[in-house]
Write a protein that holds these residues in place. Structure first.
Motif, mmCIF file in Angstrom:
data_model
loop_
_atom_site.group_PDB
_atom_site.id
_atom_site.type_symbol
_atom_site.label_atom_id
_atom_site.label_comp_id
_atom_site.label_asym_id
_atom_site.label_seq_id
_atom_site.Cartn_x
_atom_site.Cartn_y
_atom_site.Cartn_z
ATOM 1 N N PRO A 107 -6.183 6.163 -18.231
ATOM 2 C CA PRO A 107 -5.964 5.611 -16.873
ATOM 3 C C PRO A 107 -4.753 4.712 -16.765
ATOM 4 C CG PRO A 107 -7.615 4.305 -17.979
ATOM 5 C CD PRO A 107 -7.254 5.421 -18.945
ATOM 6 N N TRP A 108 -4.097 4.385 -17.918
ATOM 7 C CA TRP A 108 -3.008 3.399 -17.884
ATOM 8 C C TRP A 108 -1.792 3.915 -17.116
ATOM 9 C CZ3 TRP A 108 -5.114 -0.869 -18.692
ATOM 10 C CH2 TRP A 108 -6.140 -1.021 -19.633
ATOM 11 N N GLY A 109 -1.563 5.210 -17.158
ATOM 12 C CA GLY A 109 -0.438 5.753 -16.405
ATOM 13 C C GLY A 109 -0.606 5.549 -14.914
ATOM 14 N N THR A 110 -1.817 5.835 -14.423
ATOM 15 C CA THR A 110 -2.092 5.665 -12.996
ATOM 16 C C THR A 110 -2.090 4.185 -12.614
ATOM 17 O OG1 THR A 110 -3.375 7.707 -12.907
ATOM 18 C CG2 THR A 110 -3.774 6.073 -11.180
ATOM 19 N N VAL A 111 -2.742 3.355 -13.438
ATOM 20 C CA VAL A 111 -2.781 1.915 -13.158
ATOM 21 C C VAL A 111 -1.369 1.333 -13.132
ATOM 22 C CG1 VAL A 111 -3.512 -0.332 -14.038
ATOM 23 C CG2 VAL A 111 -5.102 1.603 -14.076
ATOM 24 N N GLY A 112 -0.550 1.729 -14.106
ATOM 25 C CA GLY A 112 0.820 1.225 -14.154
ATOM 26 C C GLY A 112 1.637 1.671 -12.949
ATOM 27 N N ALA A 113 1.450 2.939 -12.537
ATOM 28 C CA ALA A 113 2.192 3.455 -11.384
ATOM 29 C C ALA A 113 1.827 2.688 -10.122
ATOM 30 C CB ALA A 113 1.903 4.944 -11.204
ATOM 31 N N ILE A 114 0.524 2.441 -9.929
ATOM 32 C CA ILE A 114 0.079 1.710 -8.741
ATOM 33 C C ILE A 114 0.601 0.275 -8.763
ATOM 34 C CG2 ILE A 114 -1.960 0.763 -7.583
ATOM 35 C CD1 ILE A 114 -3.443 3.320 -8.384
ATOM 36 N N ALA A 115 0.560 -0.356 -9.932
ATOM 37 C CA ALA A 115 1.048 -1.732 -10.044
ATOM 38 C C ALA A 115 2.542 -1.819 -9.722
ATOM 39 C CB ALA A 115 0.786 -2.271 -11.440
ATOM 40 N N ILE A 116 3.312 -0.864 -10.240
ATOM 41 C CA ILE A 116 4.753 -0.848 -9.954
ATOM 42 C C ILE A 116 4.995 -0.653 -8.465
ATOM 43 C CG2 ILE A 116 6.883 0.467 -10.283
ATOM 44 C CD1 ILE A 116 5.920 0.999 -13.162
ATOM 45 N N GLY A 117 4.221 0.248 -7.842
ATOM 46 C CA GLY A 117 4.372 0.489 -6.414
ATOM 47 C C GLY A 117 4.056 -0.740 -5.582
ATOM 48 N N LEU A 127 0.824 -1.205 0.000
ATOM 49 C CA LEU A 127 0.000 0.000 0.000
ATOM 50 C C LEU A 127 0.860 1.257 0.000
ATOM 51 C CD1 LEU A 127 -2.873 -0.959 2.496
ATOM 52 C CD2 LEU A 127 -3.022 -0.714 0.009
ATOM 53 N N LEU A 128 1.912 1.255 0.833
ATOM 54 C CA LEU A 128 2.817 2.406 0.856
ATOM 55 C C LEU A 128 3.540 2.559 -0.474
ATOM 56 C CD1 LEU A 128 4.423 2.257 4.428
ATOM 57 C CD2 LEU A 128 2.856 3.976 3.525
ATOM 58 N N GLY A 129 3.973 1.435 -1.050
ATOM 59 C CA GLY A 129 4.644 1.488 -2.338
ATOM 60 C C GLY A 129 3.743 2.068 -3.416
ATOM 61 N N ALA A 130 2.482 1.612 -3.431
ATOM 62 C CA ALA A 130 1.524 2.120 -4.418
ATOM 63 C C ALA A 130 1.291 3.616 -4.232
ATOM 64 C CB ALA A 130 0.214 1.359 -4.309
ATOM 65 N N LEU A 131 1.158 4.048 -2.971
ATOM 66 C CA LEU A 131 0.919 5.464 -2.691
ATOM 67 C C LEU A 131 2.095 6.325 -3.130
ATOM 68 C CD1 LEU A 131 -0.758 7.715 -1.384
ATOM 69 C CD2 LEU A 131 0.334 7.142 0.806
ATOM 70 N N ILE A 132 3.320 5.884 -2.798
ATOM 71 C CA ILE A 132 4.505 6.675 -3.129
ATOM 72 C C ILE A 132 4.677 6.798 -4.640
ATOM 73 C CG2 ILE A 132 7.032 6.690 -3.009
ATOM 74 C CD1 ILE A 132 6.738 5.420 -0.200
ATOM 75 N N VAL A 133 4.552 5.683 -5.360
ATOM 76 C CA VAL A 133 4.736 5.729 -6.807
ATOM 77 C C VAL A 133 3.609 6.525 -7.471
ATOM 78 C CG1 VAL A 133 4.943 4.357 -8.916
ATOM 79 C CG2 VAL A 133 6.036 3.578 -6.816
ATOM 80 N N TRP A 134 2.397 6.410 -6.936
ATOM 81 C CA TRP A 134 1.280 7.199 -7.478
ATOM 82 C C TRP A 134 1.536 8.689 -7.297
ATOM 83 C CZ3 TRP A 134 -2.709 9.902 -4.588
ATOM 84 C CH2 TRP A 134 -3.724 10.430 -5.402
ATOM 85 N N LEU A 135 2.057 9.094 -6.120
ATOM 86 C CA LEU A 135 2.381 10.503 -5.888
ATOM 87 C C LEU A 135 3.496 10.973 -6.818
ATOM 88 C CD1 LEU A 135 2.210 10.650 -1.984
ATOM 89 C CD2 LEU A 135 0.578 11.630 -3.605
ATOM 90 N N LEU A 136 4.480 10.100 -7.047
ATOM 91 C CA LEU A 136 5.539 10.445 -7.997
ATOM 92 C C LEU A 136 4.975 10.620 -9.402
ATOM 93 C CD1 LEU A 136 8.438 8.103 -6.815
ATOM 94 C CD2 LEU A 136 8.338 10.594 -6.618
ATOM 95 N N ARG A 137 4.009 9.774 -9.752
ATOM 96 C CA ARG A 137 3.331 9.892 -11.048
ATOM 97 C C ARG A 137 2.632 11.246 -11.180
ATOM 98 N NH1 ARG A 137 1.386 9.278 -16.315
ATOM 99 N NH2 ARG A 137 -0.891 9.428 -16.284
ATOM 100 N N LEU A 138 1.956 11.692 -10.111
ATOM 101 C CA LEU A 138 1.276 12.984 -10.133
ATOM 102 C C LEU A 138 2.264 14.137 -10.289
ATOM 103 C CD1 LEU A 138 -1.423 12.570 -7.325
ATOM 104 C CD2 LEU A 138 -1.736 12.387 -9.799
ATOM 105 N N ALA A 139 3.453 13.959 -9.676
ATOM 106 C CA ALA A 139 4.439 15.048 -9.712
ATOM 107 C C ALA A 139 5.377 14.945 -10.905
ATOM 108 C CB ALA A 139 5.257 15.035 -8.426
ATOM 109 N N GLY A 183 6.622 -2.709 -3.203
ATOM 110 C CA GLY A 183 6.275 -2.929 -1.800
ATOM 111 C C GLY A 183 6.350 -4.383 -1.407
ATOM 112 N N LEU A 184 5.885 -5.267 -2.300
ATOM 113 C CA LEU A 184 5.978 -6.700 -2.018
ATOM 114 C C LEU A 184 7.436 -7.144 -1.923
ATOM 115 C CD1 LEU A 184 3.148 -8.083 -4.336
ATOM 116 C CD2 LEU A 184 3.174 -8.121 -1.830
ATOM 117 N N GLY A 185 8.280 -6.578 -2.791
ATOM 118 C CA GLY A 185 9.701 -6.906 -2.734
ATOM 119 C C GLY A 185 10.321 -6.469 -1.417
ATOM 120 N N PHE A 186 9.949 -5.285 -0.951
ATOM 121 C CA PHE A 186 10.468 -4.797 0.326
ATOM 122 C C PHE A 186 9.985 -5.663 1.481
ATOM 123 C CE2 PHE A 186 10.524 -1.881 3.992
ATOM 124 C CZ PHE A 186 11.869 -1.524 3.955
#
Length: 227
Positions: free
Chosen positions: A63-73, A26-38, A77-80
């Motif tokens: 929506p693919w940019g947001t979906v991709g960012a969340i998926a990467i995050g 969840l944290l990974g998705a949030l961080i990458v999504w915020l980076l996507r916005l910025a 996060g799972l890796g961490f």
């Protein structure tokens, strides 16, 4: 005659063990999504690093940019969370031995080889009768749960290092130590000053191989022999 207590395993609380697999993604998705916005804003800054990465992120339409960012995050996060699981300590105290498990690695210590057990800072420490170090393992395990597990099985638990009075302050070129040991101590002191924790830990392990135990107090090194 009373039966010996069954094996006791001390691990981190289940909320921590299981929760990391939820919180980290969840944290990974949030961080990458915020980076996507910025990303569009950062891509417009000529001095910002990784310009190509941010330009690419900004160029992918929704929506693919947001979906991709969340998926990467989530994947990051799972890796961490997986790395955290590999570094997590579990201690199993049995009548005849202690088993320390970190990830897929296991260390078995026979009861007859254990002279003292205590917690120092964030480290679980197991010594032999002469003060030699079997284990100094960092962990976040509850100190009282560890104490109860070892004392319930009759292991020699101590509330602090029983050899505290045997340590001496290290100074450069200590005459009681060899040139090799003094060199290692000097290198470790430099690592401590640079806050290079991993290097300091490796040097401490090397000193243990030479029969020298080191403890740190107020940014100074104290030593004792295990002979």
């Amino acid at each position: 005659m009373a039966a010996e207590p069954a094996a006791t395993t001390v691990t981190e609380h289940r909320l921590v063990r299981h929760g990391s697999w939820i919180v980290c993604p969840l944290l990974g998705a949030l961080i990458v999504w915020l980076l996507r916005l910025a990303s569009a804003w950062v891509a417009g800054l000529p001095w910002a690093p990784f310009q190509g990465v941010f330009q690419l992120a900004a160029s992918v339409p929704d929506p693919w940019g947001t979906v991709g960012a969340i998926a990467i995050g989530v994947i990051l996060g799972l890796g961490f969370a997986g790395l955290m699981a590999q570094e997590r300590l579990a201690v199993t105290v049995e009548p005849e031995q202690v088993v320390l498990t970190v990830g897929r690695s296991r260390q078995h210590i026979a009861r007859a080889e254990i002279g003292y057990v205590y917690v120092e800072g964030k480290n679980l420490v197991v010594l032999d009768e002469s003060g030699g170090e079997h284990v100094r393992q960092p962990s976040d395990l509850d100190r009282f749960a560890l104490r109860r597990a070892f004392t319930d099985h009759g292991y020699p638990w101590r509330d602090k290092d029983p050899f505290t009075g045997s340590y001496s302050l290290w100074v450069e070129d200590t005459p009681e130590l060899s040139l090799r040991i003094n060199s290692l101590m000097a290198a470790r002191e430099r690592a401590l000053r640079k806050r290079a924790g991993k290097e300091a830990a490796l040097l401490r392990t090397e000193l243990v191989k030479h029969g020298i135990l080191v403890r740190d107090e107020k940014k100074r090194q104290y030593w004792r022999t295990t002979d």
